[in-house]
Write a protein that holds these residues in place. Structure first.
Motif, PDB file in Angstrom:
ATOM      1  N   ILE A   1      -4.750  13.446  -7.952  1.00 60.05           N
ATOM      2  CA  ILE A   1      -3.818  12.395  -8.361  1.00 60.05           C
ATOM      3  C   ILE A   1      -3.943  12.122  -9.854  1.00 60.05           C
ATOM      4  CG2 ILE A   1      -5.236  10.316  -8.005  1.00 60.05           C
ATOM      5  CD1 ILE A   1      -1.581  10.766  -6.906  1.00 60.05           C
ATOM      6  N   LEU A   2      -5.156  12.243 -10.434  1.00 58.43           N
ATOM      7  CA  LEU A   2      -5.316  12.080 -11.874  1.00 58.43           C
ATOM      8  C   LEU A   2      -4.547  13.156 -12.624  1.00 58.43           C
ATOM      9  CD1 LEU A   2      -9.139  11.246 -12.062  1.00 58.43           C
ATOM     10  CD2 LEU A   2      -7.255   9.648 -12.433  1.00 58.43           C
ATOM     11  N   ALA A   3      -4.591  14.399 -12.115  1.00 61.06           N
ATOM     12  CA  ALA A   3      -3.866  15.495 -12.754  1.00 61.06           C
ATOM     13  C   ALA A   3      -2.362  15.266 -12.683  1.00 61.06           C
ATOM     14  CB  ALA A   3      -4.249  16.821 -12.100  1.00 61.06           C
ATOM     15  N   LYS A   4      -1.873  14.869 -11.514  1.00 63.27           N
ATOM     16  CA  LYS A   4      -0.441  14.628 -11.357  1.00 63.27           C
ATOM     17  C   LYS A   4       0.024  13.492 -12.261  1.00 63.27           C
ATOM     18  CE  LYS A   4       0.066  16.365  -6.618  1.00 63.27           C
ATOM     19  NZ  LYS A   4       0.302  16.009  -5.204  1.00 63.27           N
ATOM     20  N   ALA A   5      -0.755  12.414 -12.331  1.00 58.51           N
ATOM     21  CA  ALA A   5      -0.379  11.280 -13.169  1.00 58.51           C
ATOM     22  C   ALA A   5      -0.373  11.672 -14.643  1.00 58.51           C
ATOM     23  CB  ALA A   5      -1.336  10.112 -12.930  1.00 58.51           C
ATOM     24  N   ALA A   6      -1.361  12.449 -15.055  1.00 54.66           N
ATOM     25  CA  ALA A   6      -1.449  12.856 -16.457  1.00 54.66           C
ATOM     26  C   ALA A   6      -0.285  13.747 -16.868  1.00 54.66           C
ATOM     27  CB  ALA A   6      -2.772  13.566 -16.710  1.00 54.66           C
TER      28      ALA A   6
ATOM     29  N   VAL B   1       0.846  -1.186   0.000  1.00 53.35           N
ATOM     30  CA  VAL B   1       0.000   0.000   0.000  1.00 53.35           C
ATOM     31  C   VAL B   1       0.887   1.243   0.000  1.00 53.35           C
ATOM     32  CG1 VAL B   1      -1.811   1.282   1.202  1.00 53.35           C
ATOM     33  CG2 VAL B   1      -1.803  -1.230   1.252  1.00 53.35           C
ATOM     34  N   VAL B   2       0.599   2.154  -0.939  1.00 53.19           N
ATOM     35  CA  VAL B   2       1.338   3.418  -1.042  1.00 53.19           C
ATOM     36  C   VAL B   2       0.318   4.554  -0.965  1.00 53.19           C
ATOM     37  CG1 VAL B   2       2.964   4.799  -2.377  1.00 53.19           C
ATOM     38  CG2 VAL B   2       3.065   2.287  -2.488  1.00 53.19           C
ATOM     39  N   PRO B   3       0.092   5.110   0.221  1.00 53.77           N
ATOM     40  CA  PRO B   3      -0.880   6.199   0.346  1.00 53.77           C
ATOM     41  C   PRO B   3      -0.213   7.554   0.120  1.00 53.77           C
ATOM     42  CG  PRO B   3      -0.132   5.538   2.518  1.00 53.77           C
ATOM     43  CD  PRO B   3       0.622   4.693   1.531  1.00 53.77           C
ATOM     44  N   THR B   4      -1.030   8.555  -0.115  1.00 52.12           N
ATOM     45  CA  THR B   4      -0.549   9.931  -0.080  1.00 52.12           C
ATOM     46  C   THR B   4      -0.678  10.439   1.354  1.00 52.12           C
ATOM     47  OG1 THR B   4      -2.716  10.891  -0.546  1.00 52.12           O
ATOM     48  CG2 THR B   4      -1.354  10.287  -2.448  1.00 52.12           C
TER      49      THR B   4
ATOM     50  N   GLN C   1       6.646   8.877   1.540  1.00 56.24           N
ATOM     51  CA  GLN C   1       7.753   9.680   1.033  1.00 56.24           C
ATOM     52  C   GLN C   1       8.867   8.831   0.431  1.00 56.24           C
ATOM     53  OE1 GLN C   1       7.545  12.942   0.834  1.00 56.24           O
ATOM     54  NE2 GLN C   1       5.535  12.873   1.866  1.00 56.24           N
ATOM     55  N   VAL C   2       9.626   9.421  -0.483  1.00 54.76           N
ATOM     56  CA  VAL C   2      10.749   8.725  -1.106  1.00 54.76           C
ATOM     57  C   VAL C   2      11.952   8.673  -0.170  1.00 54.76           C
ATOM     58  CG1 VAL C   2      10.017   9.369  -3.421  1.00 54.76           C
ATOM     59  CG2 VAL C   2      11.607  10.853  -2.180  1.00 54.76           C
ATOM     60  N   TRP C   3      11.897   9.392   0.969  1.00 54.72           N
ATOM     61  CA  TRP C   3      13.049   9.492   1.855  1.00 54.72           C
ATOM     62  C   TRP C   3      13.116   8.365   2.880  1.00 54.72           C
ATOM     63  CZ3 TRP C   3      15.812  12.626  -0.694  1.00 54.72           C
ATOM     64  CH2 TRP C   3      15.234  13.700  -1.363  1.00 54.72           C
TER      65      TRP C   3
ATOM     66  N   THR D   1       3.305   9.079  -6.646  1.00 52.60           N
ATOM     67  CA  THR D   1       3.461   9.650  -7.995  1.00 52.60           C
ATOM     68  C   THR D   1       4.777   9.190  -8.636  1.00 52.60           C
ATOM     69  OG1 THR D   1       4.241  11.689  -6.921  1.00 52.60           O
ATOM     70  CG2 THR D   1       1.957  11.635  -7.690  1.00 52.60           C
ATOM     71  N   ASN D   2       5.834   8.996  -7.836  1.00 51.99           N
ATOM     72  CA  ASN D   2       7.063   8.412  -8.384  1.00 51.99           C
ATOM     73  C   ASN D   2       6.822   6.986  -8.856  1.00 51.99           C
ATOM     74  OD1 ASN D   2       9.935   9.889  -7.988  1.00 51.99           O
ATOM     75  ND2 ASN D   2       8.478  10.671  -6.490  1.00 51.99           N
ATOM     76  N   THR D   3       6.069   6.223  -8.062  1.00 50.81           N
ATOM     77  CA  THR D   3       5.783   4.828  -8.421  1.00 50.81           C
ATOM     78  C   THR D   3       4.988   4.751  -9.715  1.00 50.81           C
ATOM     79  OG1 THR D   3       5.804   4.190  -6.081  1.00 50.81           O
ATOM     80  CG2 THR D   3       4.724   2.687  -7.612  1.00 50.81           C
ATOM     81  N   LEU D   4       4.068   5.682  -9.913  1.00 49.06           N
ATOM     82  CA  LEU D   4       3.293   5.697 -11.150  1.00 49.06           C
ATOM     83  C   LEU D   4       4.185   5.903 -12.371  1.00 49.06           C
ATOM     84  CD1 LEU D   4       0.193   7.756  -9.964  1.00 49.06           C
ATOM     85  CD2 LEU D   4       0.115   5.450 -10.931  1.00 49.06           C
TER      86      LEU D   4
END
Length: 402
Positions: A90-95, A35-38, A61-63, A104-107
């Motif tokens: 999240i749809l906007a960021k992914a697009a 699970v990767v939540p925001t 976080q990536v840290w 978003t990094n994982t996407l």
């Protein structure tokens, strides 16, 4: 073979609490889920819950655990990435390829099938910015489900509700079953119409002429089409089944209502699959009061008239150039011969012919059929789950698109 690896992204919407049920279905069916939540998602469901249900540590976080390079490794190892609920943000960021947290990094690093299950208020879903972002994601091969219609936050209702988690799981299961090739959805950009269930023709306010169809085969066709990237309209006649995730459902009762709904939806469809069991006949006269049983008297004779032949009408008057029409034929004897004659009479591109009867096809989870083509082809489908037949039908339809 190891467990299928699923990444479950959770963004910050109130529907996040429902996703615990989706996670449970994955884990109980043998999937390994990360699970990767925001950060926003953790305002609705806490880190401890996601970690306990998945059996894995949770980070936003990536840290965290930098030596494991999580922003790359999580996406690289996934067989499926699901984002539920998928907010407008999240749809906007992914697009647009933004990458400001672990999800978003994982996407950006995932090379497996990616599925978004949006949930937001109707106005946000319908906003041109959101619609353009959805179109962009779909064009790139992502599966973006249509939201359900229903109760939203507070007193609002409309399109934007998260589809039922059990139905999201069914779509995910079909995507995983297709394997890596499902990263490219062969029905992407296609609009399809599927009819399901059985029509009922009223005799009086309490009685009707009907049939045994449960709608299960049509619903399997609808779910499978969604999993392969199509925009699906399901015309459902008298079923009690839950709405498939990502499907626009139109409910009807009689053959006349089904005809009207199918013809309307077919105007914008690349393919129409008539899996519903449509009554051939209806009572010539509807009795406004209940027909009474009278002692010593025989019941009045029942006069029937023909219903319109919807499949033949669709096949003869194609709503748009290149439209593919698929019919279903339920037979009780001389299955293949009757099926071939019906195919010629109806004029459709494919006809799925199966033997029906007590404990056969109707109401069952399994089916056995032969798919006859107007080109003379015959494709047998051995006895098995109805979703197997659904997969085969769309596999035969997809190459026919011009």
């Amino acid at each position: 073979m190891g467990k299928p690896q699923v990444v479950l992204g959770v963004s910050g919407g109130i529907a996040a609490y429902k996703v615990c049920e989706l996670l449970r279905r994955f884990t109980e069916s043998g999937h390994d889920v990360r699970v990767v939540p925001t950060e926003s998602a953790l305002h609705f469901v806490g880190e401890a819950t996601w970690s306990a249900l998945s059996g894995h540590p949770v980070s936003t976080q990536v840290w965290d655990a930098v030596h494991e390079v999580p922003h790359v490794r999580i996406g690289q190892g996934a067989d499926l990435l699901v984002v539920a609920p998928a907010t407008a943000d999240i749809l906007a960021k992914a697009a647009h390829g933004l990458a400001d947290d672990l999800l978003t990094n994982t996407l950006l690093t995932a090379r497996c099938p990616v599925l978004f299950a949006p949930a937001m208020h109707t106005e946000m879903w319908e906003h041109p910015a959101t619609q353009e972002n959805v179109a962009t994601l779909r064009r790139r091969g992502a599966l973006v489900l249509e939201p359900a219609v229903g109760r939203l936050t507070g007193v609002d209702t409309g399109k934007g509700r998260l589809p039922d988690p059990a139905e999201i799981f069914e779509i995910c299961r079909r995507v995983l079953a297709r394997g890596p090739q499902s990263a490219v959805a062969d029905l992407a950009g296609r609009n399809v119409v599927v009819s399901a269930g059985g029509t009922r023709e009223p005799l009086d306010p309490v009685r009707y002429l009907g049939n045994r169809s449960s709608g299960k085969q049509g619903y399997a066709l609808a779910r499978t089409a969604v999993a392969r990237g199509a925009r699906v309209t399901l015309i459902a006649a008298n079923t009690t089944l839950p709405d498939p995730a990502g499907v626009d459902v139109v409910r009807v009762g009689t053959a006349a209502q089904l005809r009207e709904a199918v013809l309307k939806a077919a105007a914008d469809a690349d393919a129409v699959v008539m899996a519903a069991a449509v009554a051939d006949f209806r009572p010539a006269h509807y009795v406004t009061g209940k027909i009474k049983k009278k002692d010593g008297e025989e019941p009045p004779p029942l006069e029937l008239v023909r219903n319109p032949d919807i499949l033949a009408e669709l096949s003869t008057d194609r709503q748009r150039p290149g439209q593919i029409v698929v019919g279903f034929a339920a037979e009780t004897d001389d299955v293949q011969a009757n099926g071939r004659a019906k195919l010629a009479r109806k004029g459709c591109d494919l006809l799925v012919v199966n033997e029906v009867g007590e404990h056969k096809a109707f109401g069952s989870e399994e089916n056995e059929a032969v798919v006859l083509g107007a080109d003379g082809s015959e494709t047998p489908v051995p006895y098995g789950p109805k979703e197997d037949l659904a997969e085969l039908v769309w596999t035969l339809v997809a190459p026919k698109f011009s």
